[in-house]
Design an enzyme around this catalytic site. Structure first.
Site, short mmCIF file in Angstrom:
data_model
loop_
_atom_site.label_atom_id
_atom_site.label_comp_id
_atom_site.label_asym_id
_atom_site.label_seq_id
_atom_site.Cartn_x
_atom_site.Cartn_y
_atom_site.Cartn_z
CG ASP A 93 -1.82 1.50 1.28
OD1 ASP A 93 -1.35 2.27 0.65
OD2 ASP A 93 -2.66 1.59 2.29
N GLY A 94 1.51 2.17 -1.21
CA GLY A 94 1.76 3.15 -1.49
C GLY A 94 1.25 4.21 -1.13
N GLY A 130 0.17 3.51 -4.92
CA GLY A 130 -0.77 2.76 -5.94
C GLY A 130 -0.83 1.68 -4.18
CE LYS A 162 2.58 1.60 -7.91
NZ LYS A 162 4.05 2.50 -8.08
CG ASP A 184 11.39 7.45 -3.46
OD1 ASP A 184 11.22 7.52 -2.48
OD2 ASP A 184 9.49 6.79 -3.80
N1 LIG Z 1 6.23 -6.00 -8.42
C1 LIG Z 1 5.88 -5.89 -7.40
N2 LIG Z 1 6.01 -8.00 -7.19
C2 LIG Z 1 6.17 -7.62 -5.81
N3 LIG Z 1 5.73 -6.47 -4.30
C3 LIG Z 1 5.06 -5.43 -5.84
C4 LIG Z 1 5.54 -5.32 -6.62
N4 LIG Z 1 5.57 -4.17 -6.87
C5 LIG Z 1 5.89 -3.74 -5.71
N5 LIG Z 1 5.28 -4.00 -5.02
C6 LIG Z 1 4.67 -4.08 -3.64
O1 LIG Z 1 4.36 -3.28 -3.55
C7 LIG Z 1 4.85 -2.09 -2.55
C8 LIG Z 1 4.85 -0.44 -2.86
O2 LIG Z 1 4.71 -0.36 -4.79
P1 LIG Z 1 5.02 1.10 -4.94
O3 LIG Z 1 7.03 1.23 -4.37
O4 LIG Z 1 5.95 0.44 -6.45
O5 LIG Z 1 4.09 2.31 -4.97
P2 LIG Z 1 3.70 3.24 -4.27
O6 LIG Z 1 2.31 3.54 -4.41
O7 LIG Z 1 4.90 4.10 -5.78
O8 LIG Z 1 4.98 3.54 -3.51
P3 LIG Z 1 5.62 4.86 -3.00
O9 LIG Z 1 5.03 5.09 -1.70
O10 LIG Z 1 6.60 4.15 -2.31
O11 LIG Z 1 5.74 5.48 -3.60
C9 LIG Z 1 6.11 -2.50 -2.21
O12 LIG Z 1 6.73 -2.04 -1.59
C10 LIG Z 1 6.52 -3.53 -2.64
O13 LIG Z 1 6.72 -3.98 -1.25
#
Ligand SMILES: Nc1ncnc2c1ncn2[C@@H]1O[C@H](COP(=O)(O)OP(=O)(O)OP(=O)(O)O)[C@@H](O)[C@H]1O
Length: 433
Positions: A12-13, A16, A33, A125
Site C-alpha cells: 500500500d504505497g 497505489g 498496481k 526515490d
Molecule cells: N512487482 C512487484 N512484485 C511484488 N511486490 C511489489 C511489486 N511492485 C510493488 N510491490 C510491493 O508494493 C509496495 C508498493 O509499491 P510501489 O512502491 O510501486 O507503490 P507506490 O504507491 O509508488 O509506493 P511509494 O509510497 O513508495 O511511492 C512495494 O514496496 C512492494 O512491497
C-alpha cells in the site's frame, strides 16, 4: 482485469495499492498496481512518469512492466511478480547479512542504476521498499518519481523518502543530478550492514542534523556549492565532528566503509557514479585482482584514526604446557590491517552473468581522504560530465559513442539487454469510457 485472479494485497504505497494475482490463462504470478487517483483520459496515463520510464527501461535489475490497463477510470499496472522487498528482508533479519551477500545485492542495484542513468533517467526515490527481491535477484521498482536527466530544472516537486534523501534535495537545490540516487545507495549499503537506517531523521531539519552527526558539519572546503543553497542560510548546521564510520558499522570491511563514505559525500560532485561505484575495491574483496586500497594512497590517509587491527596474542599459562594463542581484532592503524588482508583468496564471481565485459580496473578508483579531498594526484570527480568522460575513457573499452551528454554513452552491458526483448511493454486501452 477479469484475466487476473487477485490473491491478496501486498503493498500500500502513496500512489497505489499492489496486489498479488494470477494470470488465469498462463497461471503466471503477477503484481498488479492499482493507482489511487482516477484517470479520465488515456493521454494522462501514458504520460505518467512511471509508464514513460518503464516502457523504455528493460534490464534484469529493473522490474518489468508487462501491461498498462485502464478500466472504469482506474489505472492498473501489471508487473512481473517479485517475492519481497529489501525492507522486508532487513526487518526479518536478526543477524547481519554476510558481507558477501551485501556485495551481491549491491552489484545488482548498481547495475540497474548504471543502465538507468546511462539511458537518461534517475530514480529519485531509492529506498529498501523499492528494491524488490526474488531468490537473491534484486530489481529496482517504483518509477513514480523517475525523471529524465535532460528534463529542465527547477525540480520542485516531492522527491524521495526522507531517510534516503540527499542533502542538496533537503537544502532545496533547484537542480540536481543522478548523484541523488548514489547518496541513497550509500545509505542503503550502510543499512544492509547494521539493519537500521544510517540517517533516520524525524523531519527535514532533523534529517540534516542526523547527517551532520555522522558526516560532520559541512563547510566550504567540503561542499562549496552547498553553502549557497537556499535553505543553507536559514538552516543552522549543528557543529559536529566527522564520526568514524567504522565505529558505527563495525561489521563492514574497510572497503565497504570507504564506499559508503564516498557515496554519502556532502558534495554531489564527489559521489561516484554508479559505474564508478562498481569499480570500487569493495567489489574486489576476496578476488585475486590487485586492489587500489592496497596501494600507497592508503598510507596517506590519516593513520591516527582507529581502525581494526589483527593482533596475535601469545599467553603463557601457569603450567609449562599451557600455551594460549589468541587472534583478536582491535582498533589500530589502517596500514596494519592492510598487511593482514589476504590478497589471494579464491575468486568468486560476484557479477551478474554477463556483467564481466568492462574490465574492472581498481587502480583507477579515485580515493578520497576523510575530509573528502582527493588524495595524491587523483582528481575527485569535478562534475558529472567530466566524471563520466574520464571514467569511461579510462576504464572502459570503446563500447559506443558519446552524444555530448554524460548519459549519452551506450549502455554498459549490451549483452544483458540483448537477453531480453527490447520491445516496450504493451499498453492496453480498455474501452469502458
Ligand atoms: N512487482 C512487484 N512484485 C511484488 N511486490 C511489489 C511489486 N511492485 C510493488 N510491490 C510491493 O508494493 C509496495 C508498493 O509499491 P510501489 O512502491 O510501486 O507503490 P507506490 O504507491 O509508488 O509506493 P511509494 O509510497 O513508495 O511511492 C512495494 O514496496 C512492494 O512491497
Amino acid at each position: 482485469m477479469d484475466r487476473y485472479r487477485v490473491i491478496r494485497e501486498i503493498g500500500d504505497g502513496t500512489c497505489g495499492n499492489v496486489f498479488r494475482a494470477v494470470n488465469r490463462a498462463t497461471n503466471e504470478l503477477v503484481a498488479i498496481k492499482r493507482m489511487k487517483r482516477k484517470f479520465y483520459h488515456w493521454e494522462e496515463c501514458i504520460n505518467l512518469r512511471e509508464v514513460k520510464a518503464l516502457q523504455k527501461l528493460n534490464h534484469p535489475n529493473i522490474v518489468e512492466l508487462r501491461e498498462v490497463t485502464m478500466e472504469n477510470h482506474e489505472l492498473f499496472f501489471i508487473f512481473e511478480h517479485m517475492d519481497c522487498n529489501l525492507y522486508d528482508l532487513i526487518r526479518e533479519r536478526h543477524v547481519p547479512f554476510p558481507e558477501e551477500e551485501i556485495r551481491k545485492l549491491m552489484i545488482q542495484i548498481l547495475q540497474g542504476l548504471v543502465y538507468m542513468h546511462n539511458n537518461g533517467y534517475f530514480h529519485r526515490d531509492l529506498k529498501p521498499e523499492n528494491l524488490l527481491v526474488t531468490n537473491g535477484v534484486v530489481k529496482i521498482a517504483d518509477f513514480g518519481l523517475a525523471r529524465e536527466v535532460c528534463s529542465s530544472p527547477p525540480y520542485t516537486d516531492y522527491v524521495s523518502t526522507r531517510w534516503y534523501r540527499a542533502p542538496e534535495v533537503l537544502l532545496q537545490a533547484s537542480a540536481y543530478t543522478p548523484s541523488i540516487d548514489m547518496w541513497a545507495v550509500g545509505a542503503i549499503l550502510a543499512e544492509l550492514f547494521t539493519l537500521s537506517p544510517l540517517f533516520p531523521g524525524e523531519n527535514e531539519i532533523d534529517q540534516l542534523s542526523k547527517i551532520c552527526t555522522v558526516l560532520g558539519t559541512p563547510d566550504h572546503s567540503v561542499w562549496p556549492e552547498g553553502m549557497n543553497l537556499p535553505q543553507s542560510n536559514r538552516f543552522r548546521f549543528c557543529q559536529n565532528q566527522t564520526r568514524n564510520l567504522w565505529e558505527l558499522i563495525p561489521n563492514a570491511s574497510l572497503e565497504a566503509i570507504d564506499l559508503i563514505k564516498q557515496l554519502c559525500s556532502w558534495d554531489p560532485q564527489r559521489r561516484p557514479t554508479a559505474e564508478q561505484a562498481l569499480h570500487h575495491p569493495f567489489f574486489n574483496v576476496g578476488k585475486c585482482a590487485p586492489r587500489a586500497l592496497h596501494d600507497n594512497s592508503y598510507s596517506r590517509m590519516d593513520e591516527s584514526r582507529s581502525y581494526p587491527r589483527l593482533e596475535l596474542g601469545l599467553g603463557l599459562g601457569t603450567e609449562s604446557d599451557d600455551l594460549d594463542l589468541t587472534l583478536s581484532l582491535k582498533p589500530s592503524s589502517l596500514k596494519d590491517l592492510n598487511k593482514h588482508v589476504p590478497e589471494h583468496r579464491e575468486e568468486e564471481n560476484l557479477l551478474y552473468p554477463g556483467f564481466g565485459n568492462p574490465p574492472v580496473q581498481p587502480g583507477l578508483w579515485p580515493l578520497m581522504s576523510s575530509s573528502h579531498h582527493p588524495l595524491g594526484d587523483v582528481q575527485a570527480m569535478p562534475s558529472w560530465h567530466q566524471a563520466y568522460m574520464a571514467d569511461s575513457q579510462a576504464a572502459l573499452p570503446a563500447v559506443g559513442g558519446f552524444s555530448g551528454s554524460p548519459f549519452g554513452l551506450f549502455p554498459l552491458q549490451p549483452n544483458l539487454m540483448e537477453s531480453r526483448s527490447l520491445a516496450p511493454a504493451p499498453i492496453r486501452q480498455v474501452n469502458f469510457f
